[in-house]
Design a protein around this motif. Structure first.
Motif, PDB file in Angstrom:
ATOM      1  N   GLU A 147      34.460  46.698  47.818  1.00 34.66           N
ATOM      2  CA  GLU A 147      35.597  45.746  47.462  1.00 34.66           C
ATOM      3  C   GLU A 147      35.907  44.430  47.874  1.00 34.66           C
ATOM      4  OE1 GLU A 147      37.699  46.846  45.105  1.00 34.66           O
ATOM      5  OE2 GLU A 147      37.194  49.000  44.881  1.00 34.66           O
ATOM      6  N   GLU A 148      35.618  44.025  49.066  1.00 32.23           N
ATOM      7  CA  GLU A 148      35.409  42.738  49.736  1.00 32.23           C
ATOM      8  C   GLU A 148      34.457  41.849  49.103  1.00 32.23           C
ATOM      9  OE1 GLU A 148      37.755  41.415  51.879  1.00 32.23           O
ATOM     10  OE2 GLU A 148      38.954  43.343  51.572  1.00 32.23           O
ATOM     11  N   LEU A 149      33.509  42.369  48.725  1.00 31.59           N
ATOM     12  CA  LEU A 149      32.428  41.559  48.319  1.00 31.59           C
ATOM     13  C   LEU A 149      32.532  41.234  46.657  1.00 31.59           C
ATOM     14  CD1 LEU A 149      28.936  43.331  49.792  1.00 31.59           C
ATOM     15  CD2 LEU A 149      30.369  40.964  50.527  1.00 31.59           C
ATOM     16  N   ALA A 150      33.005  42.178  46.034  1.00 29.48           N
ATOM     17  CA  ALA A 150      33.187  42.010  44.631  1.00 29.48           C
ATOM     18  C   ALA A 150      34.532  41.278  44.402  1.00 29.48           C
ATOM     19  CB  ALA A 150      33.494  43.645  43.929  1.00 29.48           C
ATOM     20  N   ARG A 151      35.592  41.406  44.952  1.00 29.80           N
ATOM     21  CA  ARG A 151      36.822  40.432  44.760  1.00 29.80           C
ATOM     22  C   ARG A 151      36.772  39.337  44.461  1.00 29.80           C
ATOM     23  NH1 ARG A 151      39.720  42.001  49.209  1.00 29.80           N
ATOM     24  NH2 ARG A 151      40.139  43.966  48.234  1.00 29.80           N
ATOM     25  N   PRO A 152      36.053  38.414  45.275  1.00 26.96           N
ATOM     26  CA  PRO A 152      35.941  36.976  44.575  1.00 26.96           C
ATOM     27  C   PRO A 152      35.440  36.655  43.212  1.00 26.96           C
ATOM     28  CG  PRO A 152      35.327  37.167  46.904  1.00 26.96           C
ATOM     29  CD  PRO A 152      35.423  38.794  46.511  1.00 26.96           C
ATOM     30  N   ALA A 153      34.633  37.548  42.809  1.00 27.83           N
ATOM     31  CA  ALA A 153      33.917  37.626  41.479  1.00 27.83           C
ATOM     32  C   ALA A 153      34.682  38.107  40.409  1.00 27.83           C
ATOM     33  CB  ALA A 153      32.703  38.338  41.274  1.00 27.83           C
ATOM     34  N   GLY A 154      35.962  38.535  40.733  1.00 26.62           N
ATOM     35  CA  GLY A 154      37.006  39.260  39.871  1.00 26.62           C
ATOM     36  C   GLY A 154      36.515  40.755  39.518  1.00 26.62           C
ATOM     37  N   LEU A 155      35.761  41.463  40.471  1.00 28.46           N
ATOM     38  CA  LEU A 155      35.579  42.609  39.940  1.00 28.46           C
ATOM     39  C   LEU A 155      36.160  43.618  40.922  1.00 28.46           C
ATOM     40  CD1 LEU A 155      31.963  42.317  39.158  1.00 28.46           C
ATOM     41  CD2 LEU A 155      33.649  42.302  37.705  1.00 28.46           C
ATOM     42  N   THR A 156      36.100  44.986  40.914  1.00 30.38           N
ATOM     43  CA  THR A 156      36.272  45.834  41.868  1.00 30.38           C
ATOM     44  C   THR A 156      35.044  46.445  42.224  1.00 30.38           C
ATOM     45  OG1 THR A 156      36.502  47.916  40.320  1.00 30.38           O
ATOM     46  CG2 THR A 156      38.357  46.617  40.732  1.00 30.38           C
ATOM     47  N   ALA A 157      34.784  47.437  43.357  1.00 33.54           N
ATOM     48  CA  ALA A 157      33.800  48.089  43.618  1.00 33.54           C
ATOM     49  C   ALA A 157      33.089  48.977  42.493  1.00 33.54           C
ATOM     50  CB  ALA A 157      34.159  48.715  44.931  1.00 33.54           C
ATOM     51  N   ALA A 158      34.032  49.523  41.845  1.00 30.41           N
ATOM     52  CA  ALA A 158      33.651  50.435  40.638  1.00 30.41           C
ATOM     53  C   ALA A 158      33.148  49.583  39.560  1.00 30.41           C
ATOM     54  CB  ALA A 158      34.955  51.339  40.181  1.00 30.41           C
ATOM     55  N   HIS A 159      33.664  48.478  39.449  1.00 32.04           N
ATOM     56  CA  HIS A 159      33.048  47.652  38.121  1.00 32.04           C
ATOM     57  C   HIS A 159      31.948  47.183  38.381  1.00 32.04           C
ATOM     58  CE1 HIS A 159      37.511  46.623  37.192  1.00 32.04           C
ATOM     59  NE2 HIS A 159      37.319  47.482  36.823  1.00 32.04           N
ATOM     60  N   TRP A 160      31.747  46.781  39.872  1.00 29.07           N
ATOM     61  CA  TRP A 160      30.403  46.243  40.215  1.00 29.07           C
ATOM     62  C   TRP A 160      29.238  47.252  40.301  1.00 29.07           C
ATOM     63  CZ3 TRP A 160      29.252  44.830  46.118  1.00 29.07           C
ATOM     64  CH2 TRP A 160      27.894  44.399  46.285  1.00 29.07           C
ATOM     65  N   GLN A 161      29.634  48.628  40.515  1.00 24.25           N
ATOM     66  CA  GLN A 161      28.954  49.596  40.447  1.00 24.25           C
ATOM     67  C   GLN A 161      28.259  50.140  39.195  1.00 24.25           C
ATOM     68  OE1 GLN A 161      30.735  53.528  41.617  1.00 24.25           O
ATOM     69  NE2 GLN A 161      28.631  54.264  42.203  1.00 24.25           N
ATOM     70  N   VAL A 162      29.275  49.955  38.175  1.00 28.63           N
ATOM     71  CA  VAL A 162      28.852  50.107  36.782  1.00 28.63           C
ATOM     72  C   VAL A 162      27.656  48.897  36.308  1.00 28.63           C
ATOM     73  CG1 VAL A 162      29.590  50.427  34.288  1.00 28.63           C
ATOM     74  CG2 VAL A 162      30.570  51.887  36.059  1.00 28.63           C
ATOM     75  N   LEU A 163      28.522  47.911  36.514  1.00 31.59           N
ATOM     76  CA  LEU A 163      27.658  46.583  36.134  1.00 31.59           C
ATOM     77  C   LEU A 163      26.220  46.684  36.562  1.00 31.59           C
ATOM     78  CD1 LEU A 163      30.107  43.600  36.171  1.00 31.59           C
ATOM     79  CD2 LEU A 163      28.508  44.087  34.417  1.00 31.59           C
ATOM     80  N   GLY A 164      26.161  46.821  37.851  1.00 32.80           N
ATOM     81  CA  GLY A 164      24.961  47.059  38.534  1.00 32.80           C
ATOM     82  C   GLY A 164      23.985  47.841  38.150  1.00 32.80           C
TER      83      GLY A 164
END
Length: 150
Positions: free
Chosen positions: A27-44
């Motif tokens: 969550e901390e890593l994704a927030r500055p990119a405008g994402l949540t952890a879940a969003h990052w997980q699916v995008l990844g």
């Protein structure tokens, strides 16, 4: 409880705690990119190649419904798009848009810094051992579940 039950319970509680800790980091890593952890997980999951929702769910170990909900949000935000799937008429492929790829790239520098901190704290050899053991545990649980299904 038997010693083996204590071991199983200890592993489970530790993994549950680790899951929460990793989600907090993500969550901390994704927030500055405008994402949540879940969003990052699916995008990844689709950054290298488009996948159907069910394929993402299998790869991530989450439900198809959860992936569908997140993919729809990402599509509404212009981060992914649905494409025709030549292998299946109804199951569209989820593919990142240039905007989605750029969001994941923005996470990269902070991700590298945290990876360095974690590997420094553990030591590279121990970090590799932890990765190997966690993968082995996951594969063993999958094999046991397959035995139970089959």
């Amino acid at each position: 409880m038997t010693d083996r039950q204590v071991l199983l319970s200890g592993m489970a509680v530790t993994v549950f705690r680790l899951n929460g800790q990793f989600l907090d980091v993500a969550e901390e890593l994704a927030r500055p990119a405008g994402l949540t952890a879940a969003h990052w997980q699916v995008l990844g999951a689709v950054i290298e190649a488009p996948l159907p929702v069910a394929g993402i769910a299998r790869a991530m170990g989450i439900t198809r419904q959860a992936v569908q909900r997140i993919a729809d949000i990402l599509a509404d935000n212009g981060m992914v798009e649905y494409r025709r799937n030549p292998a299946h008429r109804r199951a569209k492929l989820v593919a990142p848009t240039p905007q989605g790829v750029e969001a994941v790239k923005r996470i990269g520098p902070a991700h590298a810094v945290f990876a360095d901190r974690l590997c420094e704290a553990l030591g590279d050899d121990r970090a590799a051992d932890v990765d190997r053991l966690l993968r082995e545990l996951s594969e063993t649980l999958e094999a046991l579940a397959a035995e139970d299904r089959g």
